[in-house]
Every structure is written in C-alpha cells, then in structure tokens.
Design an enzyme around this catalytic site. Structure first.
Site, PDB file in Angstrom:
ATOM      1  N   CYS A   1       0.871  -0.735  -4.231  1.00 47.22           N
ATOM      2  CA  CYS A   1       1.223  -1.259  -2.903  1.00 47.22           C
ATOM      3  C   CYS A   1       0.953  -2.760  -2.862  1.00 47.22           C
ATOM      4  CB  CYS A   1       0.364  -0.616  -1.828  1.00 47.22           C
ATOM      5  SG  CYS A   1       0.413   1.162  -1.834  1.00 47.22           S
TER       6      CYS A   1
ATOM      7  N   CYS B   1       5.307   4.280   5.856  1.00 50.08           N
ATOM      8  CA  CYS B   1       3.853   4.397   5.810  1.00 50.08           C
ATOM      9  C   CYS B   1       3.361   3.694   7.070  1.00 50.08           C
ATOM     10  CB  CYS B   1       3.321   3.715   4.546  1.00 50.08           C
ATOM     11  SG  CYS B   1       1.522   3.623   4.512  1.00 50.08           S
TER      12      CYS B   1
ATOM     13  N   ARG C   1      -3.810   9.215   4.802  1.00 55.46           N
ATOM     14  CA  ARG C   1      -4.597   8.413   3.857  1.00 55.46           C
ATOM     15  C   ARG C   1      -5.919   7.964   4.451  1.00 55.46           C
ATOM     16  NH1 ARG C   1      -1.259   4.072   1.740  1.00 55.46           N
ATOM     17  NH2 ARG C   1      -0.425   5.761   0.511  1.00 55.46           N
TER      18      ARG C   1
ATOM     19  N   CYS D   1       5.265   0.466  -2.954  1.00 50.61           N
ATOM     20  CA  CYS D   1       5.118   0.306  -1.509  1.00 50.61           C
ATOM     21  C   CYS D   1       4.910  -1.180  -1.259  1.00 50.61           C
ATOM     22  CB  CYS D   1       3.893   1.091  -1.036  1.00 50.61           C
ATOM     23  SG  CYS D   1       3.541   0.884   0.722  1.00 50.61           S
TER      24      CYS D   1
ATOM     25  N   CYS E   1      -8.234  -9.127  11.273  1.00 46.75           N
ATOM     26  CA  CYS E   1      -7.743  -9.479   9.933  1.00 46.75           C
ATOM     27  C   CYS E   1      -8.332 -10.771   9.370  1.00 46.75           C
ATOM     28  CB  CYS E   1      -6.225  -9.580   9.942  1.00 46.75           C
ATOM     29  SG  CYS E   1      -5.575  -9.790   8.265  1.00 46.75           S
TER      30      CYS E   1
ATOM     31  N   CYS F   1      -3.978 -11.161  14.509  1.00 46.22           N
ATOM     32  CA  CYS F   1      -4.601  -9.827  14.516  1.00 46.22           C
ATOM     33  C   CYS F   1      -6.128  -9.976  14.451  1.00 46.22           C
ATOM     34  CB  CYS F   1      -4.087  -9.002  13.342  1.00 46.22           C
ATOM     35  SG  CYS F   1      -2.281  -9.064  13.202  1.00 46.22           S
TER      36      CYS F   1
ATOM     37  N   CYS G   1      -2.071 -16.564   7.488  1.00 48.92           N
ATOM     38  CA  CYS G   1      -1.041 -15.843   8.252  1.00 48.92           C
ATOM     39  C   CYS G   1      -0.947 -16.371   9.686  1.00 48.92           C
ATOM     40  CB  CYS G   1      -1.367 -14.349   8.262  1.00 48.92           C
ATOM     41  SG  CYS G   1      -0.067 -13.373   9.052  1.00 48.92           S
TER      42      CYS G   1
HETATM   43  N1  SAM Z   1       1.041  -8.906   7.260  1.00 52.45           N
HETATM   44  C1  SAM Z   1       1.575  -7.629   7.201  1.00 52.45           C
HETATM   45  C2  SAM Z   1       1.436  -6.875   8.516  1.00 52.45           C
HETATM   46  O1  SAM Z   1       0.449  -7.005   9.203  1.00 52.45           O
HETATM   47  O2  SAM Z   1       2.360  -6.131   8.845  1.00 52.45           O
HETATM   48  C3  SAM Z   1       1.043  -6.785   6.079  1.00 52.45           C
HETATM   49  C4  SAM Z   1      -0.408  -6.858   5.650  1.00 52.45           C
HETATM   50  S1  SAM Z   1      -1.623  -6.305   6.843  1.00 52.45           S
HETATM   51  C5  SAM Z   1      -3.108  -6.873   6.105  1.00 52.45           C
HETATM   52  C6  SAM Z   1      -1.610  -4.530   6.673  1.00 52.45           C
HETATM   53  C7  SAM Z   1      -2.570  -3.724   7.505  1.00 52.45           C
HETATM   54  O3  SAM Z   1      -3.883  -3.831   6.992  1.00 52.45           O
HETATM   55  C8  SAM Z   1      -2.724  -4.068   8.964  1.00 52.45           C
HETATM   56  O4  SAM Z   1      -1.693  -3.579   9.763  1.00 52.45           O
HETATM   57  C9  SAM Z   1      -4.033  -3.376   9.305  1.00 52.45           C
HETATM   58  O5  SAM Z   1      -3.796  -2.074   9.789  1.00 52.45           O
HETATM   59  C10 SAM Z   1      -4.768  -3.325   7.969  1.00 52.45           C
HETATM   60  N2  SAM Z   1      -5.987  -4.160   8.006  1.00 52.45           N
HETATM   61  C11 SAM Z   1      -6.040  -5.504   7.955  1.00 52.45           C
HETATM   62  N3  SAM Z   1      -7.303  -5.945   8.055  1.00 52.45           N
HETATM   63  C12 SAM Z   1      -8.090  -4.852   8.175  1.00 52.45           C
HETATM   64  C13 SAM Z   1      -9.493  -4.656   8.332  1.00 52.45           C
HETATM   65  N4  SAM Z   1     -10.346  -5.681   8.417  1.00 52.45           N
HETATM   66  N5  SAM Z   1      -9.959  -3.390   8.409  1.00 52.45           N
HETATM   67  C14 SAM Z   1      -9.101  -2.345   8.346  1.00 52.45           C
HETATM   68  N6  SAM Z   1      -7.763  -2.473   8.209  1.00 52.45           N
HETATM   69  C15 SAM Z   1      -7.257  -3.705   8.136  1.00 52.45           C
HETATM   70 FE1  SF4 Z   2      -1.170 -11.384   9.206  1.00 53.45          FE
HETATM   71 FE2  SF4 Z   2      -3.329  -9.923   8.834  1.00 53.45          FE
HETATM   72 FE3  SF4 Z   2      -1.887  -9.570  11.027  1.00 53.45          FE
HETATM   73 FE4  SF4 Z   2      -0.886  -8.788   8.625  1.00 53.45          FE
HETATM   74  S1  SF4 Z   2      -2.671  -7.955   9.684  1.00 53.45           S
HETATM   75  S2  SF4 Z   2       0.171  -9.926  10.252  1.00 53.45           S
HETATM   76  S3  SF4 Z   2      -1.795 -10.369   7.307  1.00 53.45           S
HETATM   77  S4  SF4 Z   2      -3.013 -11.447  10.471  1.00 53.45           S
END
Ligand code: SAM
Ligand code: SF4
Ligand code: DTB
Length: 332
Positions: free
Chosen positions: A105, A196, A268, A136, A68, A65, A61
């Site tokens: 989802c 959500c 949730r 979702c 992530c 973040c 990606c």
């Molecule tokens: N890429 C898209 C986005 O960020 O909008 C969708 C997938 S992203 C993985 C969805 C959500 O997963 C993130 O906004 C975050 O809140 C949650 N998430 C990701 N990594 C995580 C982690 N290590 N622990 C807890 N929540 C996590």
């Molecule tokens: Fe990409 Fe992870 Fe951020 Fe979603 S949460 S935008 S998958 S880096």
C-alpha cells in the site's frame, strides 16, 4: 480446505443508527459471539491478510487533518519529501514481499494527485503487480478519470477513509468536506476498483460518533471491500496529541460491530498496534479483524517489527492469508 459458506443475505446497506447502537450496547460476551459467528460463516478465522505500507510522498500536506503528522498545518518536526523514485519504491515492495506481505500500500500526503504524478504512481502500481503482489494506493481525492487511470494500471484497492462520524468530522478537518470524501469513494467504485475505507477512533469522539462512523461505512451504496479501523497514533504537535486513549475493550467492540455490519469485508486492525498488548490484538482477531499492516513502519510512525508479529501469529496459531485465499473477495 473448502471455502466457508458465505453470508450473502447479510450485505445490508440499510442499517439504522439505532441498530448499530444496540450492537455496541450488547454485553461483551454476546457481541463477541455474534461477531465470531458471522466471521466464521464467511472466513477462515485462522487466516489474517498482511499488507505493508510505504509513504511514497511524505509531509507538507495542504490539508489540516487534526490527527495527521503530515499536515503542513502542524509542527511535528517531520521532514517533507518529494515523490519517491519508481525503482526505490519497487525495491521496498520486493523487500516487503520477501518478508511475507501479500499486499503493498503506497500513501502520498496530497490533497489530490497531479496528473503528472499520477503517471509515476501508475508505473509503481504496474511494478508492484509484476512482483505478484496486490496493490493499494491512497493519494487523496480523485476525479473519475484519475480513478479510471489507476484501474487501467492494474490497481486493486484505493484507500480513502471517512475517518469519523459526519457530526464529529468538523472538529477534525476543515479543508475537505465529508461529501467530497463520499464523492471520491463513488469515483473509485465506478472505476471498478475495490474500496478500502474506514476511520480512526480515540480522537476524543463519543460513543455516538463511533456509532455514526460505522453507520456511515455500513450504509455506503456497497460495503467497502476493506475496512481499516485505526486507533489514533497520538503524535506530538498534532491537535489530537493529548486525546485520552480509547479503552481497549471499546476498541474491540468497534471491530466487532464493523464485522457484524459488514460481514464480507476485510476488517483491518490498522494503526495503533504498537501501543496494543498481544491480548488486545488477540481479542480483535476474535472479534473478526482479519487484516493488519505488517512491517516496522506505518507511513511515518512505528508499527510492530515483523518478527514481533510473526511471534504473535505463532502464539495464536494464525497464519497469513495468501492471495486468492479470501473466500469473500471472490464475490466482488
Ligand atoms: N493524504 C491521503 C488522504 O488523507 O486521503 C492519504 C494518506 S492519509 C495519511 C491516510 C489515512 O491515514 C487517513 O485518512 C487516516 O485515517 C490515517 N491516519 C493518518 N494519521 C493517523 C494517525 N495519527 N493515527 C491513525 N490513523 C492515521
Ligand atoms: Fe494530508 Fe494527512 Fe490529511 Fe492525508 S490525512 S490529507 S496526508 S493531512
Ligand atoms: C489507514 O486507514 N491507515 C493507514 C493507511 N490507511 C494508509 C495509515 C496509518 C497512518 C498512521 C500515521 C502515520 O504513520 O503517519
């Protein structure tokens, strides 16, 4: 059984930070009593909604973040993949339905979807609906027309999180602004999709940031129909990997304050259950959580096995909410 009376006067979107701070500061027994009272006015406290997640496009990606494992900016050893085939996704959805999930989802590690990829996702949504499940997706930022296309395909919920407080956000993500997130949420709402939207705790944020995050969620123009509260899953190689885990009681407090401020939303208990005791999870349900992710994987990290969750539900006398059993949802 008759649907419980609804808390229609409690759909306030004018919460102040001070009011939310005062809720967090309540003695735990008072906070729990208030959260439970509100929960019971709006929901059956013995029912929990179960959703299964699938990562339909994993890793690589472009966003950064900090939490992530799927960001290309962090070296977590995760193998990036292409968008899955429709048939393979529907086979997973069917397995999830057979295991007892009522919502499926699908998540993609994108900044935003390409229009061609959105066609494929729309076909996946149609397939999930044809299986009789709620759908979702979480695909990153959407334009108004992309949100509309998903609505036309029959999508029920779009997940897009605010993640943390507006102030702490800059420590977590630099490639996408808070305002861009709010804009996507607006496009999703305007398309008539259910929202959500929640966040993550345990990323080294302060109590003030947890207050700010709940404040941001509870003062959106409309409460999100579903509010995922994630406990950080600390993944080696991500910048937040070394964060000190949040005290479980503070996690439960966050759930309780979400329940009180957003009385008709599904709250949730999301990521992080793998490292949570049964007792902490039970407190979360008592605090008003009424939805979980079900299935042994979240997107890329482990979640409790289905038989572990079935044993927990049996231990607590909780059963899974069937589609159409959510009394609050009928008002949206
Ligand atoms: N890429 C898209 C986005 O960020 O909008 C969708 C997938 S992203 C993985 C969805 C959500 O997963 C993130 O906004 C975050 O809140 C949650 N998430 C990701 N990594 C995580 C982690 N290590 N622990 C807890 N929540 C996590
Ligand atoms: Fe990409 Fe992870 Fe951020 Fe979603 S949460 S935008 S998958 S880096
Ligand atoms: C949400 O708030 N939590 C889910 C879902 N929405 C998409 C994702 C949790 C991901 C946890 C880390 C992983 O498994 O990659």
């Amino acid at each position: 059984m008759n649907a419980p009376a609804k808390d229609l006067d409690a759909l306030r979107t004018d919460w102040t930070r001070e009011e939310i701070a005062a809720l967090f500061a309540l003695p735990f027994p008072e906070l729990m009593f208030r959260a439970q009272s509100i929960h019971r006015r709006n929901f059956d406290p013995t029912k929990v909604q179960v959703s299964t997640l699938l990562s339909i496009k994993t890793g690589g990606c472009p966003e950064d973040c900090a939490y992530c494992p799927q960001s290309a900016a962090h070296d977590t050893g995760l193998k990036a993949g292409k968008l899955m085939e429709i048939e393979a996704v529907l086979a997973e959805a069917s397995r999830a339905r057979d295991a007892g999930a009522t919502r499926f989802c699908m998540g993609a590690a994108w900044r935003s979807p390409k229009d061609k990829d959105l066609d494929t996702v729309c076909a996946m949504v149609e397939g999930v609906k044809a299986l009789g499940m709620e759908s979702c997706v979480t695909l990153g930022m959407l334009t108004p027309s992309q949100a509309q296309r998903l609505k036309t395909a029959g999508l029920d919920y779009y997940n897009h999180n605010l993640d943390t407080s507006p102030e702490y956000y800059r420590h977590i993500i630099s490639t996408r602004t808070y305002q861009e997130r709010l804009d996507t949420l607006e496009h999703v709402r305007e398309a008539g999709l259910s929202v959500c939207c929640g966040g993550i705790v345990g990323m080294g944020e302060s109590l003030g940031d947890r207050i700010g995050m709940i404040h941001a969620l509870a003062t959106l123009p409309e409460h999100p129909q579903s509010v995922p509260i994630n406990a950080l899953v600390a993944v080696a190689g991500t910048p937040t990997a070394k964060s000190t885990p949040l005290d479980p009681i503070d996690f439960v407090r966050t759930i309780a304050v979400a329940r009180i401020t957003m009385p008709l939303s599904m709250v949730r208990l999301s990521a992080g259950r793998e490292d949570m005791s049964d007792e902490t999870q039970a407190l979360c349900f008592l605090a008003g959580a009424n939805s979980i992710f079900y299935g042994d994987k979240l997107l890329t990290t482990p979640n409790p096995a289905t038989d572990t969750d079935q044993a927990l539900f049996a231990r607590l006398g909780i059963s899974s909410m069937q589609i159409g059993q959510n009394p609050a949802q009928n008002t949206h």
